[in-house]
Design a protein around this motif. Structure first.
Motif, PDB file in Angstrom:
ATOM      1  N   GLN A  52     -60.240 -43.523  14.605  1.00 35.77           N
ATOM      2  CA  GLN A  52     -61.591 -43.615  14.022  1.00 35.77           C
ATOM      3  C   GLN A  52     -61.567 -44.245  12.623  1.00 35.77           C
ATOM      4  O   GLN A  52     -62.606 -44.667  12.127  1.00 35.77           O
ATOM      5  CB  GLN A  52     -62.235 -42.228  13.942  1.00 35.77           C
ATOM      6  CG  GLN A  52     -62.628 -41.665  15.307  1.00 35.77           C
ATOM      7  CD  GLN A  52     -63.337 -40.335  15.162  1.00 35.77           C
ATOM      8  OE1 GLN A  52     -62.699 -39.312  15.007  1.00 35.77           O
ATOM      9  NE2 GLN A  52     -64.656 -40.356  15.191  1.00 35.77           N
ATOM     10  N   CYS A  91     -70.567 -37.396  17.569  1.00 36.84           N
ATOM     11  CA  CYS A  91     -69.329 -38.049  17.152  1.00 36.84           C
ATOM     12  C   CYS A  91     -69.622 -38.928  15.947  1.00 36.84           C
ATOM     13  O   CYS A  91     -70.619 -39.655  15.931  1.00 36.84           O
ATOM     14  CB  CYS A  91     -68.774 -38.890  18.294  1.00 36.84           C
ATOM     15  SG  CYS A  91     -67.260 -39.776  17.871  1.00 36.84           S
ATOM     16  N   LEU A  92     -68.736 -38.867  14.965  1.00 34.92           N
ATOM     17  CA  LEU A  92     -68.922 -39.665  13.752  1.00 34.92           C
ATOM     18  C   LEU A  92     -68.912 -41.165  14.062  1.00 34.92           C
ATOM     19  O   LEU A  92     -69.462 -41.948  13.299  1.00 34.92           O
ATOM     20  CB  LEU A  92     -67.815 -39.344  12.743  1.00 34.92           C
ATOM     21  CG  LEU A  92     -67.806 -37.913  12.199  1.00 34.92           C
ATOM     22  CD1 LEU A  92     -66.575 -37.687  11.338  1.00 34.92           C
ATOM     23  CD2 LEU A  92     -69.080 -37.626  11.408  1.00 34.92           C
ATOM     24  N   HIS A 134     -62.247 -32.999  22.028  1.00 32.55           N
ATOM     25  CA  HIS A 134     -62.887 -34.190  21.455  1.00 32.55           C
ATOM     26  C   HIS A 134     -61.847 -35.086  20.762  1.00 32.55           C
ATOM     27  O   HIS A 134     -61.830 -36.305  20.967  1.00 32.55           O
ATOM     28  CB  HIS A 134     -63.977 -33.742  20.468  1.00 32.55           C
ATOM     29  CG  HIS A 134     -64.787 -34.860  19.900  1.00 32.55           C
ATOM     30  ND1 HIS A 134     -66.078 -35.127  20.316  1.00 32.55           N
ATOM     31  CD2 HIS A 134     -64.506 -35.796  18.956  1.00 32.55           C
ATOM     32  CE1 HIS A 134     -66.539 -36.175  19.643  1.00 32.55           C
ATOM     33  NE2 HIS A 134     -65.605 -36.597  18.812  1.00 32.55           N
ATOM     34  N   HIS A 138     -60.297 -38.850  21.761  1.00 32.43           N
ATOM     35  CA  HIS A 138     -60.242 -40.021  20.868  1.00 32.43           C
ATOM     36  C   HIS A 138     -58.856 -40.662  20.931  1.00 32.43           C
ATOM     37  O   HIS A 138     -58.717 -41.886  21.028  1.00 32.43           O
ATOM     38  CB  HIS A 138     -60.510 -39.615  19.421  1.00 32.43           C
ATOM     39  CG  HIS A 138     -61.950 -39.645  19.035  1.00 32.43           C
ATOM     40  ND1 HIS A 138     -62.740 -40.761  19.174  1.00 32.43           N
ATOM     41  CD2 HIS A 138     -62.758 -38.691  18.489  1.00 32.43           C
ATOM     42  CE1 HIS A 138     -63.972 -40.497  18.735  1.00 32.43           C
ATOM     43  NE2 HIS A 138     -64.008 -39.249  18.325  1.00 32.43           N
ATOM     44  N   GLY A 175     -66.945 -35.082  15.388  1.00 31.59           N
ATOM     45  CA  GLY A 175     -65.572 -35.332  14.963  1.00 31.59           C
ATOM     46  C   GLY A 175     -65.139 -36.711  15.331  1.00 31.59           C
ATOM     47  O   GLY A 175     -65.921 -37.492  15.789  1.00 31.59           O
TER      48      GLY A 175
HETATM   49 ZN    ZN Z   1     -65.619 -38.288  17.678  1.00 31.98          ZN
END
Ligand code: ZN
Length: 175
Positions: A52, A91-92, A134, A138, A175
């Motif tokens: 991310q 989700c960010l 989560h 990712h 997250g």
């Molecule tokens: Zn996320």
């Protein structure tokens, strides 16, 4: 330590499977963990995975609202899941959206700390179970929207107006 630029869909790095860390003595590993923690706090998440913020390494951090300190998880893997429940998740990397999706009731996982020592979760529940799934997703290049069962389960949210998950805090499910 630094806040790093968040990667948003459709950035391809979010769809890449991250690579396992083999060298725990690598100083850039600690720097990555520090950046993950700073970035997670800056963007108000309960977890954050390395891809991310653009790193291809299998590292994530989790800090639930009740946790005094963040936990860095290297090479996180889910080893077993039990049961099914519906959760509200965000989700960010997909800001402004939330969805109702199925997640496991209980999660078993293994990882290592920054020092290489094993960390095990046995039958984790609630927000911890959700965060482990989560973040592990990712690291495997998956996103929570991959679990959507109906378009109606995905909806837009405005900041500060997020639907509360069942006893799981609010936007903190991101997250
Ligand atoms: Zn996320």
């Amino acid at each position: 330590m630094a806040v790093r630029r968040m990667r948003y869909i459709p950035d391809p790095v979010l769809r890449e499977r991250t690579r396992k860390v083999r060298d725990f003595g690598d100083s850039s590993l600690r720097k990555l963990a520090d950046d993950l923690i700073d970035s997670m706090r800056h963007y108000n998440g309960v977890g954050l995975a390395a891809n991310q913020i653009g790193s291809p390494r299998r590292v994530c951090v989790i800090q639930l609202p009740e946790d005094e300190a963040p936990t860095t998880l290297v090479n996180l893997e889910i080893t077993r899941k039990e049961g099914e429940r519906e959760v509200v998740e965000g989700c960010l990397s997909l800001p402004g959206w939330q969805a109702r999706i199925p997640r496991a009731e209980k999660v078993w996982a293994r990882a290592a700390g920054l020092d290489g020592k094993p960390i095990r979760y046995k039958g984790a529940t609630d927000l911890l179970a959700q965060a482990l799934e989560h973040e592990c997703d990712h690291l495997d290049g998956k996103l929570y929207v991959d679990y959507l069962r109906s378009q109606d389960d995905l909806y837009e949210v405005t900041p500060g107006d997020e639907e509360e998950g069942e006893g799981e805090g609010d936007a903190s499910a991101e997250g």
